[in-house]
Design a protein around this motif. Structure first.
Motif, PDB file in Angstrom:
ATOM      1  N   CYS A   1      31.773  69.973  31.748  1.00  0.00           N
ATOM      2  CA  CYS A   1      32.618  69.221  32.686  1.00  0.00           C
ATOM      3  C   CYS A   1      32.319  69.658  34.113  1.00  0.00           C
ATOM      4  CB  CYS A   1      34.091  69.454  32.381  1.00  0.00           C
ATOM      5  SG  CYS A   1      34.588  68.958  30.718  1.00  0.00           S
ATOM      6  N   GLU A   2      32.317  68.694  35.013  1.00  0.00           N
ATOM      7  CA  GLU A   2      32.194  68.970  36.442  1.00  0.00           C
ATOM      8  C   GLU A   2      33.447  68.447  37.125  1.00  0.00           C
ATOM      9  OE1 GLU A   2      28.539  67.286  37.819  1.00  0.00           O
ATOM     10  OE2 GLU A   2      27.306  68.822  36.833  1.00  0.00           O
ATOM     11  N   SER A   3      34.201  69.366  37.707  1.00  0.00           N
ATOM     12  CA  SER A   3      35.508  69.025  38.305  1.00  0.00           C
ATOM     13  C   SER A   3      36.378  68.288  37.298  1.00  0.00           C
ATOM     14  CB  SER A   3      35.310  68.182  39.570  1.00  0.00           C
ATOM     15  OG  SER A   3      34.546  68.880  40.528  1.00  0.00           O
ATOM     16  N   GLY A   4      36.305  68.730  36.024  1.00  0.00           N
ATOM     17  CA  GLY A   4      37.133  68.155  34.977  1.00  0.00           C
ATOM     18  C   GLY A   4      36.574  66.911  34.323  1.00  0.00           C
ATOM     19  N   ARG A   5      35.454  66.385  34.813  1.00  0.00           N
ATOM     20  CA  ARG A   5      34.871  65.153  34.254  1.00  0.00           C
ATOM     21  C   ARG A   5      33.715  65.506  33.322  1.00  0.00           C
ATOM     22  NH1 ARG A   5      30.600  61.849  35.856  1.00  0.00           N
ATOM     23  NH2 ARG A   5      30.269  63.233  37.658  1.00  0.00           N
ATOM     24  N   ARG A   6      33.722  64.937  32.104  1.00  0.00           N
ATOM     25  CA  ARG A   6      32.664  65.198  31.134  1.00  0.00           C
ATOM     26  C   ARG A   6      31.358  64.548  31.593  1.00  0.00           C
ATOM     27  NH1 ARG A   6      35.946  63.631  25.538  1.00  0.00           N
ATOM     28  NH2 ARG A   6      37.132  65.594  25.332  1.00  0.00           N
ATOM     29  N   VAL A   7      30.311  65.362  31.742  1.00  0.00           N
ATOM     30  CA  VAL A   7      29.030  64.826  32.207  1.00  0.00           C
ATOM     31  C   VAL A   7      27.926  64.983  31.179  1.00  0.00           C
ATOM     32  CG1 VAL A   7      29.575  65.167  34.641  1.00  0.00           C
ATOM     33  CG2 VAL A   7      28.437  66.995  33.369  1.00  0.00           C
ATOM     34  N   ALA A   8      28.106  65.867  30.193  1.00  0.00           N
ATOM     35  CA  ALA A   8      27.088  66.077  29.167  1.00  0.00           C
ATOM     36  C   ALA A   8      27.758  66.658  27.935  1.00  0.00           C
ATOM     37  CB  ALA A   8      25.989  67.017  29.670  1.00  0.00           C
ATOM     38  N   GLY A   9      27.074  66.553  26.809  1.00  0.00           N
ATOM     39  CA  GLY A   9      27.633  67.084  25.569  1.00  0.00           C
ATOM     40  C   GLY A   9      26.546  67.581  24.636  1.00  0.00           C
ATOM     41  N   MET A  10      26.930  68.491  23.736  1.00  0.00           N
ATOM     42  CA  MET A  10      26.044  68.976  22.687  1.00  0.00           C
ATOM     43  C   MET A  10      26.848  69.140  21.411  1.00  0.00           C
ATOM     44  SD  MET A  10      23.351  71.730  24.249  1.00  0.00           S
ATOM     45  CE  MET A  10      22.179  71.220  25.525  1.00  0.00           C
ATOM     46  N   LEU A  11      26.263  68.658  20.321  1.00  0.00           N
ATOM     47  CA  LEU A  11      26.881  68.776  19.012  1.00  0.00           C
ATOM     48  C   LEU A  11      26.080  69.790  18.208  1.00  0.00           C
ATOM     49  CD1 LEU A  11      28.992  67.858  16.970  1.00  0.00           C
ATOM     50  CD2 LEU A  11      27.496  65.925  16.382  1.00  0.00           C
ATOM     51  N   CYS A  12      26.748  70.840  17.759  1.00  0.00           N
ATOM     52  CA  CYS A  12      26.083  71.962  17.092  1.00  0.00           C
ATOM     53  C   CYS A  12      26.680  72.165  15.701  1.00  0.00           C
ATOM     54  CB  CYS A  12      26.247  73.248  17.898  1.00  0.00           C
ATOM     55  SG  CYS A  12      25.713  73.120  19.622  1.00  0.00           S
ATOM     56  N   ARG A  13      25.881  72.720  14.821  1.00  0.00           N
ATOM     57  CA  ARG A  13      26.323  73.039  13.462  1.00  0.00           C
ATOM     58  C   ARG A  13      26.435  74.555  13.333  1.00  0.00           C
ATOM     59  NH1 ARG A  13      25.933  70.862   7.939  1.00  0.00           N
ATOM     60  NH2 ARG A  13      25.339  72.525   6.486  1.00  0.00           N
ATOM     61  N   LEU A  14      27.492  75.011  12.652  1.00  0.00           N
ATOM     62  CA  LEU A  14      27.669  76.432  12.366  1.00  0.00           C
ATOM     63  C   LEU A  14      27.090  76.746  10.993  1.00  0.00           C
ATOM     64  CD1 LEU A  14      31.278  77.126  13.678  1.00  0.00           C
ATOM     65  CD2 LEU A  14      29.198  78.307  14.422  1.00  0.00           C
ATOM     66  N   GLU A  15      26.169  77.699  10.947  1.00  0.00           N
ATOM     67  CA  GLU A  15      25.577  78.148   9.688  1.00  0.00           C
ATOM     68  C   GLU A  15      25.682  79.665   9.652  1.00  0.00           C
ATOM     69  OE1 GLU A  15      21.636  76.545   9.462  1.00  0.00           O
ATOM     70  OE2 GLU A  15      22.357  74.458   9.356  1.00  0.00           O
ATOM     71  N   GLY A  16      26.752  80.172   9.026  1.00  0.00           N
ATOM     72  CA  GLY A  16      27.011  81.604   9.052  1.00  0.00           C
ATOM     73  C   GLY A  16      27.304  82.044  10.473  1.00  0.00           C
ATOM     74  N   ARG A  17      26.532  83.023  10.962  1.00  0.00           N
ATOM     75  CA  ARG A  17      26.717  83.505  12.339  1.00  0.00           C
ATOM     76  C   ARG A  17      25.674  82.909  13.272  1.00  0.00           C
ATOM     77  NH1 ARG A  17      27.483  89.859  12.294  1.00  0.00           N
ATOM     78  NH2 ARG A  17      28.318  89.404  14.385  1.00  0.00           N
ATOM     79  N   THR A  18      25.092  81.802  12.862  1.00  0.00           N
ATOM     80  CA  THR A  18      24.122  81.087  13.693  1.00  0.00           C
ATOM     81  C   THR A  18      24.705  79.754  14.132  1.00  0.00           C
ATOM     82  OG1 THR A  18      22.202  82.101  12.618  1.00  0.00           O
ATOM     83  CG2 THR A  18      21.838  80.011  13.742  1.00  0.00           C
ATOM     84  N   LEU A  19      24.550  79.450  15.409  1.00  0.00           N
ATOM     85  CA  LEU A  19      24.924  78.148  15.945  1.00  0.00           C
ATOM     86  C   LEU A  19      23.643  77.351  16.145  1.00  0.00           C
ATOM     87  CD1 LEU A  19      27.416  76.533  17.104  1.00  0.00           C
ATOM     88  CD2 LEU A  19      26.642  77.305  19.363  1.00  0.00           C
ATOM     89  N   VAL A  20      23.560  76.179  15.516  1.00  0.00           N
ATOM     90  CA  VAL A  20      22.347  75.370  15.564  1.00  0.00           C
ATOM     91  C   VAL A  20      22.594  74.151  16.455  1.00  0.00           C
ATOM     92  CG1 VAL A  20      20.603  74.128  14.231  1.00  0.00           C
ATOM     93  CG2 VAL A  20      21.779  76.099  13.223  1.00  0.00           C
ATOM     94  N   VAL A  21      21.863  74.066  17.556  1.00  0.00           N
ATOM     95  CA  VAL A  21      21.979  72.910  18.452  1.00  0.00           C
ATOM     96  C   VAL A  21      21.270  71.726  17.804  1.00  0.00           C
ATOM     97  CG1 VAL A  21      21.380  71.979  20.714  1.00  0.00           C
ATOM     98  CG2 VAL A  21      22.066  74.384  20.488  1.00  0.00           C
ATOM     99  N   ARG A  22      21.994  70.623  17.619  1.00  0.00           N
ATOM    100  CA  ARG A  22      21.404  69.474  16.940  1.00  0.00           C
ATOM    101  C   ARG A  22      21.273  68.244  17.836  1.00  0.00           C
ATOM    102  NH1 ARG A  22      18.155  70.881  13.106  1.00  0.00           N
ATOM    103  NH2 ARG A  22      19.138  72.028  11.398  1.00  0.00           N
ATOM    104  N   LEU A  23      22.342  67.806  18.470  1.00  0.00           N
ATOM    105  CA  LEU A  23      22.307  66.573  19.255  1.00  0.00           C
ATOM    106  C   LEU A  23      22.810  66.856  20.666  1.00  0.00           C
ATOM    107  CD1 LEU A  23      23.813  64.007  16.709  1.00  0.00           C
ATOM    108  CD2 LEU A  23      21.439  64.767  16.930  1.00  0.00           C
ATOM    109  N   ALA A  24      22.242  66.138  21.617  1.00  0.00           N
ATOM    110  CA  ALA A  24      22.643  66.320  23.014  1.00  0.00           C
ATOM    111  C   ALA A  24      22.637  64.971  23.714  1.00  0.00           C
ATOM    112  CB  ALA A  24      21.706  67.294  23.726  1.00  0.00           C
ATOM    113  N   GLY A  25      23.281  64.920  24.861  1.00  0.00           N
ATOM    114  CA  GLY A  25      23.283  63.694  25.649  1.00  0.00           C
ATOM    115  C   GLY A  25      24.032  63.892  26.946  1.00  0.00           C
ATOM    116  N   VAL A  26      23.797  62.986  27.864  1.00  0.00           N
ATOM    117  CA  VAL A  26      24.521  62.977  29.134  1.00  0.00           C
ATOM    118  C   VAL A  26      25.263  61.652  29.251  1.00  0.00           C
ATOM    119  CG1 VAL A  26      22.952  64.555  30.307  1.00  0.00           C
ATOM    120  CG2 VAL A  26      22.470  62.106  30.350  1.00  0.00           C
TER     121      VAL A  26
END
Length: 381
Positions: free
Chosen positions: A206-231
């Motif tokens: 967020c920039e000044s409270g406005r959502r400008v980008a996102g990432m969807l990640c999967r949790l696999e044990g103690r690993t966070l896997v970045v899967r999808l992104a976008g602006v």
């Protein structure tokens, strides 16, 4: 219809049982291999890909993009013997062959390199979130600190399905279409909802409270896997403003704060000219073979003719290749008129040095020899 969870596990799981089953299926599907010749409508070398079918998604489109001209494809059946010795594509200047590890010849043919089919990039994280900042270059640290203040950037963790819908429909899909057009590939919506959102974390920058980008990640044990992104709305200007760098840094810090030990940034083809590799290299990730079925796949890159366009292509696209001791090294091609593209850096943990390959030596003995110098222009994709 195959349930999304099964399909996701089949394509991504590191479970040895799934990997073995996938390898057996790959061997069966590739028992009668095919080869695809890609002829340019304009300038550039004729490319070909044969072997494992995944290369038509992961390898040939990237090579065609790097060539930079429209293509005409011709596909036909072949044999593994013809693929390995180069007879499968007599019209190709450069032949890429995707194969299982067991099919790699004990001695590579001349004018060839053995590459991983894909590599994965992952960042280990410790308990101190400030250690993340130390992984960045001085320039990237300064930019991150400056823009964090000036843009009032914060990280939001979202949990509602309406948040997922906004991310997927208004951020991820428009970004993929704007960046890749018809070549865009991703998780379909149902799979992303079931296998990623419900088993992971959705972040918004967020920039000044406005959502400008996102990432969807999967949790696999103690690993966070970045899967999808976008602006937001797929706006291309966000890439130049440091938005994605800020998002990665804040997510890495979030992972450290929440007791995770590793953030998997996902993978890419083994070419240093791959834009996503150069971008993720800013986080100083460890480069390794993927843990899923791609770990057992290899890519043999073979040059069949010497010409100015072939030399231009090789010089413009340094690779990650296997060393004799099975580690990785960055390989840069060059000749008198084509300096090595050392600006496409490969120095990361897991890459054990670099090797400069003189094209005059590497291509010696090939037909249609030509050493006319040319100017290689950068073209990151």
């Amino acid at each position: 219809m195959i349930p999304p969870t099964w399909r996701y596990v089949w394509n991504n799981s590191a479970d040895p049982r799934v990997v073995r089953a996938h390898t057996l299926a790959d061997a069966a599907l590739a028992a009668r291999p095919r080869v695809t010749l890609s002829r340019p409508d304009g300038a550039g070398p004729a490319l070909a890909y044969g072997g494992l079918p995944q290369g038509l998604t992961h390898v040939l489109p990237f090579l065609e993009q790097r060539r930079g001209t429209a293509s005409q494809r011709i596909r036909r059946g072949t044999t593994w013997a013809d693929l390995v010795d180069g007879r499968a594509a007599p019209g190709a200047d450069i032949l890429a062959v995707g194969m299982l590890r067991d099919r790699v010849p004990a001695r590579l043919p001349r004018h060839s390199l053995l590459l991983p089919f894909r590599v994965t990039l992952a960042v280990p994280v410790g308990p101190d979130p400030q250690d993340v900042i130390g992984r960045l270059s001085r320039k990237a640290r300064q930019q991150h600190a400056r823009e964090l203040r000036s843009h009032r950037r914060t990280l939001e963790v979202a949990a509602g399905e309406s948040d997922f819908a906004y991310f997927y429909d208004d951020m991820h899909r428009p970004t993929m279409v704007n960046r890749h057009g018809d070549a865009a590939r991703s998780e379909d919506r149902d799979s992303a909802l079931v296998c990623l959102f419900r088993r992971g974390v959705l972040f918004f920058l967020c920039e000044s409270g406005r959502r400008v980008a996102g990432m969807l990640c999967r949790l696999e044990g103690r690993t966070l896997v970045v899967r999808l992104a976008g602006v937001a709305r797929g706006d291309g200007e966000a890439y130049a403003s440091g938005t994605y760098v800020a998002m990665y840094v804040l997510i890495l810090q979030w992972a450290a704060e929440h007791g995770l030990t590793r953030v998997d940034l996902s993978g890419c083809e083994p070419f240093l000219s791959k834009g996503i590799f150069q971008f993720k290299r800013k986080m100083h990730p460890e480069v390794a073979l993927p843990r899923n079925h791609f770990a057992g796949k290899r890519l043999m890159l073979r040059v069949r003719r010497d010409s100015p366009s072939v030399r231009d292509f090789l010089a413009a696209n340094p690779v990650l290749a296997f060393r004799q001791d099975h580690g990785f090294e960055a390989v840069y091609f060059h000749d008198e008129g084509r300096p090595p593209r050392l600006d496409l850096r490969g120095n990361c943990p897991g890459v054990r040095g670099q090797r400069l390959v003189d094209l005059d030596d590497f291509l010696a003995g090939l037909p249609d020899t030509a050493r006319q110098p040319s100017v290689v222009q950068p073209n990151l994709l």
